[in-house]
Design an enzyme around this catalytic site. Structure first.
Site, short mmCIF file in Angstrom:
data_model
loop_
_atom_site.label_atom_id
_atom_site.label_comp_id
_atom_site.label_asym_id
_atom_site.label_seq_id
_atom_site.Cartn_x
_atom_site.Cartn_y
_atom_site.Cartn_z
N THR A 93 -38.44 -62.29 25.04
CA THR A 93 -39.15 -61.38 24.09
C THR A 93 -39.10 -61.88 22.58
O THR A 93 -39.39 -61.20 21.63
CB THR A 93 -38.78 -59.99 24.36
OG1 THR A 93 -37.29 -60.01 23.81
CG2 THR A 93 -38.96 -59.41 25.43
N GLU A 152 -37.29 -48.91 24.49
CA GLU A 152 -37.77 -50.07 23.83
C GLU A 152 -38.43 -49.79 22.60
O GLU A 152 -38.34 -50.42 21.59
CB GLU A 152 -38.88 -50.68 24.76
CG GLU A 152 -38.36 -51.25 26.12
CD GLU A 152 -39.10 -51.72 27.09
OE1 GLU A 152 -39.15 -52.89 27.38
OE2 GLU A 152 -40.15 -50.83 27.48
N CYS A 156 -36.58 -36.92 3.40
CA CYS A 156 -35.98 -36.62 4.60
C CYS A 156 -34.42 -35.65 4.77
O CYS A 156 -33.41 -35.87 4.21
CB CYS A 156 -35.05 -37.92 4.98
SG CYS A 156 -34.36 -37.85 6.64
N THR A 172 -31.79 -58.11 22.96
CA THR A 172 -32.89 -58.34 24.22
C THR A 172 -32.18 -58.06 25.49
O THR A 172 -31.05 -58.31 26.02
CB THR A 172 -33.61 -59.65 24.15
OG1 THR A 172 -34.31 -59.45 25.15
CG2 THR A 172 -32.36 -60.61 24.49
N TYR A 173 -33.21 -57.47 26.60
CA TYR A 173 -32.69 -57.11 27.66
C TYR A 173 -33.56 -58.03 28.68
O TYR A 173 -33.46 -57.79 29.82
CB TYR A 173 -32.68 -55.42 28.29
CG TYR A 173 -31.68 -54.82 27.14
CD1 TYR A 173 -30.51 -54.45 27.47
CD2 TYR A 173 -32.40 -54.10 26.14
CE1 TYR A 173 -29.57 -53.78 26.63
CE2 TYR A 173 -31.65 -53.42 25.12
CZ TYR A 173 -30.46 -53.20 25.45
OH TYR A 173 -29.66 -52.43 24.58
N ASN A 174 -34.16 -58.89 28.09
CA ASN A 174 -35.52 -59.71 28.89
C ASN A 174 -36.10 -58.64 29.57
O ASN A 174 -36.46 -59.23 30.66
CB ASN A 174 -34.41 -60.63 29.73
CG ASN A 174 -33.64 -61.66 28.84
OD1 ASN A 174 -32.59 -61.57 28.76
ND2 ASN A 174 -34.36 -62.33 27.88
N THR A 175 -36.56 -57.60 29.07
CA THR A 175 -37.55 -56.68 29.98
C THR A 175 -38.59 -56.32 29.09
O THR A 175 -38.62 -56.41 27.79
CB THR A 175 -37.00 -55.34 30.51
OG1 THR A 175 -36.32 -54.76 29.14
CG2 THR A 175 -35.53 -55.88 31.38
#
Length: 530
Positions: free
Chosen positions: A436, A501, A169, A424-427
């Site tokens: 999720t 995401e 890297c 989480t954004y619950n999407t």
């Protein structure tokens, strides 16, 4: 300015008439502002992906980048002083607009980062998709590198160089070469590991095993470091070193997994082929490096129909698995069988179809045994016992050991683990109000399964239901051989999901990998101590 196509006219800048040049410059300034408005209308809470580079219209962004690149050239090379100065003024105005688009939390994080590191690097610009995690990450990294601790400052950066080099890297290596010199490190060490003190050289074996085959670490490896007379490490120093090694191995995974390229003022930062990953860089637009044809975005409406089906199918599987959980629970024997099956199958997942690439001298000089790399933990009939989390876990054992020998660091790392795991954004793609947790746990546990780590309360049969082949290839490559990650792998999984995401996925990979490495190293240290 040609109002018909909305594109800038540049020929007026070649006029010998000052007034004509001034009018052309004014029109160019208005054209740039118009493009900026199309990309980020208004300044109130724009979505974070617009700050980092994935924008609704790749054509609009491409035109703007071309304009900015041309203005940059004019600000440096145009023989007309008024054109040079006005071009620079337009560019500064664009920078101010971009900063103005950050929300308060992001701006505070950027200020803290710049004040601490003296730079706002591309890792930060990608992680800011998830400000809560970024804040924890920066706090932990700052403590490891700059606050009071067992190791001298230059040792810390050199260990970071060693760790990043194991995965070729160059981005991280170069960052820490500069930091190493800045804190007074001896430039001779940078000529090769053999020029560093013997104490540092002795860390080489632990570095390579942790990076590539952590399940092979034993208490004998620890003993060799702690009992080497004048070159020995103290327990506190070793804990600090282990945390740094695991931090930078994992950060190399993030760098390659998201395709981080160098900043525009650094070597490779102005090229069209970023060195961290083949043709893939989330932060490319911050550098102005991208091909328009490579930046087609989900919001442009060109996503294949099967991608929508992919999301719906995944959500349906999650629903079915939850119903099965509620109806019946597998026996302990069946749970163990499913783990062993998943562990065997994980060995069949091919990390990359690319040929092996030899590390460059610039990177390989910072570590020994360049041929040593990832190997599946169980091959040709050789069996490594499963690491049972119920017998040695981060929460019950590793956390307290780190905190005892390197105060406060255990707490910082634990917080970072929990934020990544619980975030989480619950999407899911275009769907909202989605739980999720099942999917996040499957990703985390699959990574640990690849390292032979088992949770006896988890049904590993869920992994094959939730993670398809292309996703498994991406996960294994980023975690085990990140230097082989390609844009095709990144594009190949979760095609309808937002880039934020996918960055979230990479945060899970980073933290699950770091915890796996730490578990093996800390268990070996505990066995040595007892």
């Amino acid at each position: 300015m040609d109002d018909r196509d909305g594109e800038a006219r540049w020929d007026g800048l070649c006029s010998r008439d000052v007034g004509a040049r001034a009018l052309a410059l004014e029109n160019l300034g208005q054209a740039v502002l118009k493009k900026m408005e199309q990309i980020c209308p208004g300044k109130e809470n724009p979505p974070p992906e617009r700050l980092v580079g994935f924008l609704p219209s790749s054509a609009t962004q491409g035109t703007l980048n071309e304009m900015l690149a041309r203005l940059l050239m004019l600000s440096k090379r145009c023989p007309f002083r008024d054109v040079k100065e006005k071009s620079e003024s337009i560019l500064i105005g664009v920078q101010i607009l971009q900063v103005g688009n950050e929300d308060a939390q992001m701006h505070t994080l950027f200020e803290e980062t710049f004040a601490t590191l003296g730079r706002l690097d591309n890792i930060t610009l990608v992680m800011v998709f998830h400000p809560q995690y970024l804040e924890s990450f920066l706090k932990t990294q700052h403590y490891l590198l700059q606050m009071d601790g067992p190791l001298p400052l230059h040792y810390r950066h050199y260990i970071g160089i060693m760790a990043a080099a194991r995965h070729q890297c160059s981005y991280l290596v170069n960052l820490h070469v500069n930091d190493f010199l800045h804190v007074g490190g001896d430039p001779k060490w940078l000529n090769g590991l053999e020029n560093a003190p013997q104490k540092i050289q002795n860390l080489g074996d632990l570095n390579k095993i942790l990076a590539h085959r952590p399940w092979l670490i034993t208490k004998e490896h620890i003993e060799q470091l702690l009992k080497t007379e004048e070159h020995s490490w103290s327990l506190a120093e070793l804990i600090h070193a282990v945390v740094l090694l695991t931090h930078y191995h994992s950060l190399a995974s993030f760098t390659f997994g998201c395709g981080i390229s160098p900043e525009i003022h650094c070597d490779g930062g102005h090229t069209f082929r970023p060195p961290s990953v083949s043709n893939c860089c989330i932060c490319d637009i911050t550098n102005g490096n991208h091909g328009v044809e490579e930046m087609q975005v989900s919001l442009s409406g060109s996503i294949p129909t099967e991608s929508f089906c992919e999301v719906e199918a995944l959500m349906e599987k999650m629903k079915q698995l939850q119903e099965c959980r509620d109806e019946e629970e597998a026996s302990k024997e069946e749970m163990a069988t499913r783990f062993e099956r998943e562990k065997r199958e994980s060995m069949l997942v091919c990390c990359s179809e690319d040929e092996e690439s030899a590390p460059t001298r610039d990177v390989s000089r910072h570590f020994e045994d360049t041929s040593y790399g990832y190997k599946d933990f169980s091959r040709h009939g050789m069996h490594v016992p499963t690491f049972c989390v119920q017998d040695y876990s981060w929460e019950d054992h590793g956390y307290s050991l780190v905190n005892r020998l390197y105060p406060d660091v255990g707490q910082l790392i634990d917080e970072k683990f929990h934020i990544a795991y619980d975030l989480t954004y619950n999407t899911m793609a275009m769907h909202k109000d989605v739980d999720t947790s099942m999917l996040r746990r499957a990703i985390w546990n699959y990574i640990h399964c690849m390292f032979g780590i088992r949770y006896d309360d988890y049904d590993y049969g869920e992994i094959n239901q939730l993670l398809d082949c292309s996703f498994k290839v991406y996960i294994k490559t980023v975690v085990c051989t990140p230097e082989k990650t390609t844009k095709r792998m990144y594009d190949g999984f979760w095609r309808q999901f937002e880039h934020s995401e996918k960055v979230h996925v990479n945060l899970l990979l980073v933290e699950a990998r770091m915890q796996a490495e730490l578990l093996y190293a800390l268990r070996a240290i505990t066995r040595y101590m007892t």
